[in-house]
Scaffold this motif. Sequence first.
Motif, mmCIF file in Angstrom:
data_model
loop_
_atom_site.group_PDB
_atom_site.id
_atom_site.type_symbol
_atom_site.label_atom_id
_atom_site.label_comp_id
_atom_site.label_asym_id
_atom_site.label_seq_id
_atom_site.Cartn_x
_atom_site.Cartn_y
_atom_site.Cartn_z
ATOM 1 N N ASP A 22 0.850 -1.187 0.000
ATOM 2 C CA ASP A 22 0.000 0.000 0.000
ATOM 3 C C ASP A 22 0.884 1.235 0.000
ATOM 4 O O ASP A 22 2.110 1.144 0.112
ATOM 5 C CB ASP A 22 -0.987 -0.009 1.166
ATOM 6 N N MET A 23 0.249 2.388 -0.133
ATOM 7 C CA MET A 23 0.995 3.620 -0.381
ATOM 8 C C MET A 23 1.944 4.008 0.734
ATOM 9 O O MET A 23 3.049 4.459 0.480
ATOM 10 C CB MET A 23 0.002 4.764 -0.609
ATOM 11 N N THR A 24 1.480 3.859 1.990
ATOM 12 C CA THR A 24 2.300 4.317 3.113
ATOM 13 C C THR A 24 2.070 3.453 4.352
ATOM 14 O O THR A 24 1.226 2.553 4.366
ATOM 15 C CB THR A 24 1.979 5.786 3.478
ATOM 16 N N PRO A 62 7.318 3.314 0.717
ATOM 17 C CA PRO A 62 6.130 4.087 0.341
ATOM 18 C C PRO A 62 6.218 4.556 -1.116
ATOM 19 O O PRO A 62 7.309 4.719 -1.662
ATOM 20 C CB PRO A 62 6.178 5.291 1.289
ATOM 21 N N ALA A 115 -2.769 9.767 1.118
ATOM 22 C CA ALA A 115 -1.894 8.617 0.871
ATOM 23 C C ALA A 115 -1.436 7.970 2.169
ATOM 24 O O ALA A 115 -1.012 6.818 2.176
ATOM 25 C CB ALA A 115 -0.669 9.039 0.054
ATOM 26 N N ASP A 130 -6.381 5.691 -4.843
ATOM 27 C CA ASP A 130 -5.828 4.362 -4.582
ATOM 28 C C ASP A 130 -5.182 3.840 -5.856
ATOM 29 O O ASP A 130 -5.253 4.475 -6.891
ATOM 30 C CB ASP A 130 -6.901 3.412 -4.043
ATOM 31 N N MET A 131 -4.550 2.689 -5.723
ATOM 32 C CA MET A 131 -3.686 2.205 -6.806
ATOM 33 C C MET A 131 -4.428 1.920 -8.097
ATOM 34 O O MET A 131 -3.913 2.209 -9.172
ATOM 35 C CB MET A 131 -2.978 0.936 -6.347
ATOM 36 N N ALA A 138 3.111 12.290 -8.551
ATOM 37 C CA ALA A 138 2.773 11.127 -7.735
ATOM 38 C C ALA A 138 2.488 9.897 -8.593
ATOM 39 O O ALA A 138 2.842 8.782 -8.226
ATOM 40 C CB ALA A 138 1.556 11.441 -6.860
ATOM 41 N N SER A 151 -4.390 15.088 -1.771
ATOM 42 C CA SER A 151 -2.993 14.823 -1.410
ATOM 43 C C SER A 151 -2.578 15.691 -0.237
ATOM 44 O O SER A 151 -1.844 15.243 0.655
ATOM 45 C CB SER A 151 -2.065 15.088 -2.614
ATOM 46 N N TYR A 155 3.780 7.098 -4.165
ATOM 47 C CA TYR A 155 2.833 8.197 -4.384
ATOM 48 C C TYR A 155 3.310 9.469 -3.677
ATOM 49 O O TYR A 155 3.450 10.487 -4.311
ATOM 50 C CB TYR A 155 1.426 7.824 -3.904
ATOM 51 N N TYR A 161 1.451 2.412 -9.603
ATOM 52 C CA TYR A 161 2.123 1.178 -9.164
ATOM 53 C C TYR A 161 2.145 0.146 -10.298
ATOM 54 O O TYR A 161 3.212 -0.312 -10.645
ATOM 55 C CB TYR A 161 1.450 0.582 -7.922
#
Lengths: 311, 311, 311, 311
Positions: free
Chosen positions: A82-84, A108, B52, B82-83, B141, B47, A110, B110
């Motif tokens: 996941d992102m973070t 991490p 995130a 999300d991804m 990002a 953001s 993004y 990703y």
Amino acid sequence: MPANLTGVVPPLCTPLTADQEVDVRSLERLTSSLLAAGCTAVLALGSTGEVAFLPDAMRRRVLEVVTGCVAGAVPVLAGVIDMTTMRVVDHVRDAEKYGCAAVVTTAPFYARINAAEIERHFRTIAGSSDLRVYAYDLPVAVGRKLPADLVLRLLADETVAGVKDSSGDDGSLRTLIAMAADAGLENASIMTGSELTVDNALRMGASGVVPGLGNVDPAGYVALYDAATDDNWEIALAEQERLLRLFRIITVADPARIGRSAGALGAFKAALYLLGIIDCPQTMTPQLPLLAEEISVIRELLLDAELTPVR
Amino acid sequence: MPANLTGVVPPLCTPLTADQEVDVRSLERLTSSLLAAGCTAVLALGSTGEVAFLPDAMRRRVLEVVTGCVAGAVPVLAGVIDMTTMRVVDHVRDAEKYGCAAVVTTAPFYARINAAEIERHFRTIAGSSDLRVYAYDLPVAVGRKLPADLVLRLLADETVAGVKDSSGDDGSLRTLIAMAADAGLENASIMTGSELTVDNALRMGASGVVPGLGNVDPAGYVALYDAATDDNWEIALAEQERLLRLFRIITVADPARIGRSAGALGAFKAALYLLGIIDCPQTMTPQLPLLAEEISVIRELLLDAELTPVR
Amino acid sequence: MPANLTGVVPPLCTPLTADQEVDVRSLERLTSSLLAAGCTAVLALGSTGEVAFLPDAMRRRVLEVVTGCVAGAVPVLAGVIDMTTMRVVDHVRDAEKYGCAAVVTTAPFYARINAAEIERHFRTIAGSSDLRVYAYDLPVAVGRKLPADLVLRLLADETVAGVKDSSGDDGSLRTLIAMAADAGLENASIMTGSELTVDNALRMGASGVVPGLGNVDPAGYVALYDAATDDNWEIALAEQERLLRLFRIITVADPARIGRSAGALGAFKAALYLLGIIDCPQTMTPQLPLLAEEISVIRELLLDAELTPVR
Amino acid sequence: MPANLTGVVPPLCTPLTADQEVDVRSLERLTSSLLAAGCTAVLALGSTGEVAFLPDAMRRRVLEVVTGCVAGAVPVLAGVIDMTTMRVVDHVRDAEKYGCAAVVTTAPFYARINAAEIERHFRTIAGSSDLRVYAYDLPVAVGRKLPADLVLRLLADETVAGVKDSSGDDGSLRTLIAMAADAGLENASIMTGSELTVDNALRMGASGVVPGLGNVDPAGYVALYDAATDDNWEIALAEQERLLRLFRIITVADPARIGRSAGALGAFKAALYLLGIIDCPQTMTPQLPLLAEEISVIRELLLDAELTPVR
């Protein structure tokens, strides 16, 4: 779980029904086929498992099915991508709940994070449960490589138990292995995620391999690994060369038409479908499917690699 | 919600307690301050809102608090970052549940996706609910820019209601605005996310602005916007120049010490803390905090910009 | 040369014969057309001049022809683009020999250089001759942006006389202008290289513009600039909007067939050919040419922009 | 020159005097040391030779000195690195004039070129002389990898005689070797530029190696190569492991202080200086020099690798 993860640890594909639900029977058949072939562990919810595409409920369903099917026979590792940090920690809780032995996480992405924050990320995740943590180095997805000195610090105090190196950079992999050896980190599991240079990685001292292509031909990777550990390097080389040619299945789909993730993951699933392991080659939205003629080419490549399509 | 979103739509910071829980009182004060300043809508979970970094439970809590506080006074947009597609759709359901008016989403990241799959991504998300969808263009990002022809197709059939362009590329923003105008897309909301060129964006025909710095000085951005719509371009320019200098707060933290996200988001929070809007400048793990001396510099920059620190 | 370069400074295309020699007559006609339109200077051997594609003998020939044709009427700037410092210095000697007023150079590329070394690069170049040096910020070619603090140091001690900012990032351009103003650097020439936001750049305080499209419509850019300096911002805006639509010529060529450099540079040359300024739309190897039907589309776009093709 | 280039082909460092002129005596000593060690050819003006930093007159001087010193004993390859095709062709003429056997060139950089134009680039260069052409795959400098299908087409019709693969991606190297073998291209020389995985590359069927570190320890690389061709893979592995540790010299310089090119090229030169091969560790502007304490660390690493500093 042994102190040092070794051997062949395929990152399980996530078989789906045509309406994009987890196909439990197919997932069980796939998992069983990997165990039967002699894999030492399995990784559920890796990139090959379309973890980036699966909603949380489907991720949990995959863990439930895989841990149930494996039933303790080998360790189950869970991708907690996941992102973070705190989002990853939520996935760690799920992995814990389903009895996974370890988790695998990237730096991490993004957000714009520096090296000190990446270190804090891994330390926070490691501190959030008793599960082992493996660092997943995947620059193509995350946007940068894990710094070797950071990885060594995390290995040295056992914040992470090992690394899955999918950077494709075997020079840096070798440097990491040498630095870990020079630092006396005998329990560090440094696994390669590169399907095409497994014999090399093992010669260099890697602990094992996490091969996406191992879904399609787990026996091939186990044979390669066993030959290497028996010092039969010529056999390992020949097996790797065969698997190299099989790997061409991921380049069959036209990259001008569908994305590279879809082309590779769709090819693995098409092969598993043709081999009768899974019932449907469906991938998750928004990935586009392979064309029938592309699947026919994959069928030929399976035959070339001495595998036996049943469809 | 009006057909065409315009005006100043700040992406709300997510105030946190020292132990990284949503600070409800601070979030309500911040939200109220934006409404009081005349913002036409708010974006929760952008953001700037550390989307995130927030686990899903915290994301939901933010939506609950913000929609409760706004109570229908203006539209609430929800970042559903999300991804990939079906993970985003889960966040859309939460946005729907809490009564948000619209969602804001990027292209997938990703995974390696092509343009046709990005289009499928937006169409699937749009089809998953009745909420309006805004496309969020954030190459820093996501790793690439949204192609203009794709955005135009999505605008033309109202798959997306607008775009938040945070690419920083005002030439391509202007091209998009012109192409949308030439195609007769009068209801398309093309918002800029660039805090430093808002007067320019409005002159070029942008619908409004989504400024992270608008958390700190919403009245400034509203004054800028109002001056522009009144054709008082000299006033707009002067206001933008003042805000430009205020924006230096995001470069105060040493980028050799903490990441760029932490430096910017931490600066917004430090400013809000100094201004008495929020109780604590805490950011989410793994972001490192600003140093006391850095916060002192931010205090000076607030004074320079004619704002009034209370701490 | 005036202390502060301002106005419209087109980066000259380099007209070629069909066998890829410098087409002297066409180059003279093009140069004369820019002077006639009121350009304040010309840049020979910019990226638009295919400097990256020209062997040194052709580069020298271009300088010889342009300085001869201009004959002191306006300053001639020379692009001295090369990988690193001492190679650039060789080009500076040529610029000196042909009587150019100034040189324009990027940061090093190809090698992996840090910020301190970029600074040393500019200082060494500046110290190698009496010519003025302009820093050329072109991340798309060089791989990274010039750091603002570095540019300010170079401006402050007059190592460089100005900047050509082709980053497309108008927020950072505005920040640089503000920082230079705050530092009292009144003679710094901060020029934009972005064809589509010239009115904005001038409103923000930029000194002028270096527009590739200015080869095709120099009168348009001069009209835009003059309107801006006369505070006729509505006229400037309208002119910019017309030029924006003309700029679509660079997107006519199919990027799946030819490269983006060839698509843009070929379009400028096709337009100049259609307008009767140059005799042949040839670009340098290995750039592929535009197709006849693509050139027809460019003809239509010229007509749309109220220009008059003669072919 | 043999049909198929094999063995150890070091990319010669370019020794300089303190005032940045070619140090002829040192260059001759270095060249002689490589021949004495059994290298099968030498590459003058590779990236390790600071080709990106050398003005054309210095490039020519290097070719003159090296070809004079080698005097036909082995083939001399010349790096003809420049931005685009016709600039490269000028360097090819120099290589021809000094009697080089072959040239080594990358894809174009700086300009935005597509795959068809890269192909045209190599074909034009190959057609410009009778010298053999080797394609140099160096994504870190050029910004992208050479596509495998393009390389195979160029190998198939002998437009290029081989490839120097410095991508660090041994999986794609292996794929290229296998595709060339499957296509019957027995004369294709596929050389690795990765110093740390030479044993692996040779096992995979690579023709040889172009190791920057081979300047410092040519005997080591020749021993590695000879062991590999004698099927003494354990000896090859041990030698590679020793060289891996020696390679740490390139990470001694602080990357926060000097650039990565300077850190690596400066380390090679510092080592050659300590070993008494060259008289001065000077690198070209704008690269910053190593510090005395960094050179001391390199001295220790030489001793660790069983080399004998004389300073």
